[in-house]
Write a protein that holds these residues in place. Structure first.
Motif, PDB file in Angstrom:
ATOM      1  N   VAL A 167      20.445  66.076 -97.055  1.00 51.55           N
ATOM      2  CA  VAL A 167      20.879  67.036 -98.057  1.00 51.55           C
ATOM      3  C   VAL A 167      20.789  68.429 -97.431  1.00 51.55           C
ATOM      4  O   VAL A 167      19.725  68.828 -96.944  1.00 51.55           O
ATOM      5  CB  VAL A 167      20.015  66.963 -99.328  1.00 51.55           C
ATOM      6  CG1 VAL A 167      20.457  68.027-100.331  1.00 51.55           C
ATOM      7  CG2 VAL A 167      20.087  65.580 -99.949  1.00 51.55           C
ATOM      8  N   TYR A 226      16.275  72.017-107.078  1.00 47.29           N
ATOM      9  CA  TYR A 226      15.265  70.985-107.332  1.00 47.29           C
ATOM     10  C   TYR A 226      15.674  70.067-108.487  1.00 47.29           C
ATOM     11  O   TYR A 226      15.286  68.884-108.513  1.00 47.29           O
ATOM     12  CB  TYR A 226      13.893  71.618-107.574  1.00 47.29           C
ATOM     13  CG  TYR A 226      13.202  71.956-106.278  1.00 47.29           C
ATOM     14  CD1 TYR A 226      12.515  70.983-105.557  1.00 47.29           C
ATOM     15  CD2 TYR A 226      13.281  73.232-105.745  1.00 47.29           C
ATOM     16  CE1 TYR A 226      11.896  71.282-104.346  1.00 47.29           C
ATOM     17  CE2 TYR A 226      12.668  73.551-104.537  1.00 47.29           C
ATOM     18  CZ  TYR A 226      11.975  72.567-103.839  1.00 47.29           C
ATOM     19  OH  TYR A 226      11.379  72.865-102.636  1.00 47.29           O
ATOM     20  N   THR A 229      18.102  67.716-106.511  1.00 46.13           N
ATOM     21  CA  THR A 229      17.571  66.925-105.391  1.00 46.13           C
ATOM     22  C   THR A 229      16.215  66.302-105.659  1.00 46.13           C
ATOM     23  O   THR A 229      15.804  65.398-104.940  1.00 46.13           O
ATOM     24  CB  THR A 229      17.432  67.815-104.152  1.00 46.13           C
ATOM     25  OG1 THR A 229      16.443  68.832-104.404  1.00 46.13           O
ATOM     26  CG2 THR A 229      18.752  68.471-103.783  1.00 46.13           C
ATOM     27  N   VAL A 233      15.920  70.344-100.417  1.00 50.53           N
ATOM     28  CA  VAL A 233      16.907  70.001 -99.390  1.00 50.53           C
ATOM     29  C   VAL A 233      16.204  69.673 -98.074  1.00 50.53           C
ATOM     30  O   VAL A 233      15.114  70.168 -97.788  1.00 50.53           O
ATOM     31  CB  VAL A 233      17.928  71.137 -99.182  1.00 50.53           C
ATOM     32  CG1 VAL A 233      18.645  71.456-100.484  1.00 50.53           C
ATOM     33  CG2 VAL A 233      17.277  72.397 -98.608  1.00 50.53           C
ATOM     34  N   ASP A 234      16.850  68.847 -97.269  1.00 48.06           N
ATOM     35  CA  ASP A 234      16.297  68.500 -95.955  1.00 48.06           C
ATOM     36  C   ASP A 234      16.512  69.612 -94.939  1.00 48.06           C
ATOM     37  O   ASP A 234      15.646  69.876 -94.097  1.00 48.06           O
ATOM     38  CB  ASP A 234      16.958  67.216 -95.428  1.00 48.06           C
ATOM     39  CG  ASP A 234      16.738  66.039 -96.353  1.00 48.06           C
ATOM     40  OD1 ASP A 234      15.569  65.680 -96.587  1.00 48.06           O
ATOM     41  OD2 ASP A 234      17.740  65.489 -96.857  1.00 48.06           O
ATOM     42  N   THR A 254      12.504  71.044 -98.493  1.00 46.22           N
ATOM     43  CA  THR A 254      11.441  70.096 -98.773  1.00 46.22           C
ATOM     44  C   THR A 254      10.316  70.209 -97.753  1.00 46.22           C
ATOM     45  O   THR A 254      10.514  70.736 -96.648  1.00 46.22           O
ATOM     46  CB  THR A 254      12.005  68.660 -98.793  1.00 46.22           C
ATOM     47  OG1 THR A 254      11.031  67.781 -99.350  1.00 46.22           O
ATOM     48  CG2 THR A 254      12.369  68.186 -97.392  1.00 46.22           C
TER      49      THR A 254
END
Length: 343
Positions: A167, A226, A229, A233-234, A254
């Motif tokens: 993400v 948030y 996801t 996010v990555d 994250t």
């Protein structure tokens, strides 16, 4: 030949006739410029901002993004020949320092930049070192070849880490951010979220394939991310150079995620590294330029095989003589990439 010059200190440029370059060094190449495109750096120089005043030494031909044809070569040139179509890596390395000798020419200790530290390509003919020329594939249109340099910025920023199934949040949908949307999708990102405040660029982000677009002036970016996801996010790709965008972007990452920073902030900024980076275990990559020439190979393949469509980013193709209109579009941010045609 005609050239766009920063003739003297102060805002603006001038188009005038200058002497065509003739004398080539042993490893230099004379390129007939067929397309050139306007970069944000050129706009900074046009406005004569604080950075420009400390870096640019008028008179100088400006511009660094180009596609052209080799028309003459120095006696020691071996990598290109007359008739080759080329684009140029604008970071000119010394080839002698530690970084150059260890495969990191893009962060050369003695780096010079085309159109910043030496005469550039807003002109009919330019002398360019053979070291930085890239022979692009014949399938790539000249209009797109002329923006391979900023496209490379998008690629380097995006692909410094693995995006497969990740993400991704992109803060800033300027031309490079728009390109990054397409690169992230091509690289297998599972979801691409884009943060942007300008209405024109929001529409362009949609056209370039962003899955979700958030206007942080109208919505709470962090809360929305948030909600979408759950864990954040990555990957953050920071393209805006805006302190608030960086801070909020890092809050969206994250625990143990990654951030790739291309945007230029124009000076020192104050953020809480303890809470935003260190205690979250975030890995941060600082991005400058393109890896030479890994990034260029990727750019060539993505364009040659039509995995990325730069017609969604190149919004204006103007005759060279209409350069003032091009800068007006850039100054008003009512465009993507603006290409000037010298044919």
């Amino acid at each position: 030949m005609k050239a766009i010059l920063k003739e003297k200190p102060g805002p603006g440029f001038v188009l005038k006739d200058v002497k065509k370059p003739e004398k080539l060094g042993p490893r230099e190449v004379l390129v007939k410029i067929r397309r050139t495109s306007i970069c944000g750096t050129d706009v900074h120089i046009y406005k004569w901002d604080e950075w420009s005043q400390t870096r640019i030494k008028p008179p100088m031909i400006i511009g660094h993004e180009m596609a052209g044809e080799v028309v003459a070569v120095g006696e020691a040139v071996t990598q290109v020949k007359i008739g080759d179509l080329v684009s140029a890596e604008t970071h000119i390395p010394c080839e002698h320092c530690l970084q150059c000798k260890t495969g990191r020419m893009h962060v050369c200790q003695n780096l010079e930049i085309l159109g910043v530290d030496r005469n550039g390509v807003f002109t009919e003919y330019a002398i360019i070192p053979e070291t930085v020329l890239w022979k692009f594939s014949a399938e790539i249109p000249l209009d797109f070849a002329s923006v391979m340099e900023p496209f490379g910025n998008a690629i380097h920023t995006s692909l410094v880490t693995d995006l497969t199934g990740k993400v991704v949040l992109i803060t800033g949908a300027g031309p490079i951010g728009l390109m990054a949307i397409q690169v992230a999708k091509a690289a297998g990102a599972s979801l691409v979220i884009t943060s942007e405040v300008d209405s024109t660029r929001i529409q362009m982000a949609k056209e370039n394939g962003a899955d979700i677009i958030i206007n942080p002036l109208k919505e709470d970016l962090i809360k929305k991310v948030y909600t979408i996801t759950k864990d954040g996010v990555d990957i953050l790709l920071e393209m805006s150079g805006n302190k608030k965008a960086l801070e909020d972007g890092l809050k969206c990452v994250t625990m143990g995620g990654e951030a790739s920073l291309l945007g230029i902030f124009g000076g020192s900024i104050d953020i809480n590294l303890d809470s935003l980076v260190i205690m979250k275990g975030i890995t941060i990559y600082g991005i400058t330029g393109r890896r030479m020439f890994d990034t260029w190979k990727i750019a060539d393949e993505l364009l040659r095989n039509k995995k990325v469509d730069l017609s969604k980013v190149v919004t204006h193709i103007l005759p060279f003589e209409q350069w003032e209109k091009g800068f007006e579009l850039m100054l008003n941010k009512k465009c993507g990439k603006v290409v000037l045609n010298l044919d």
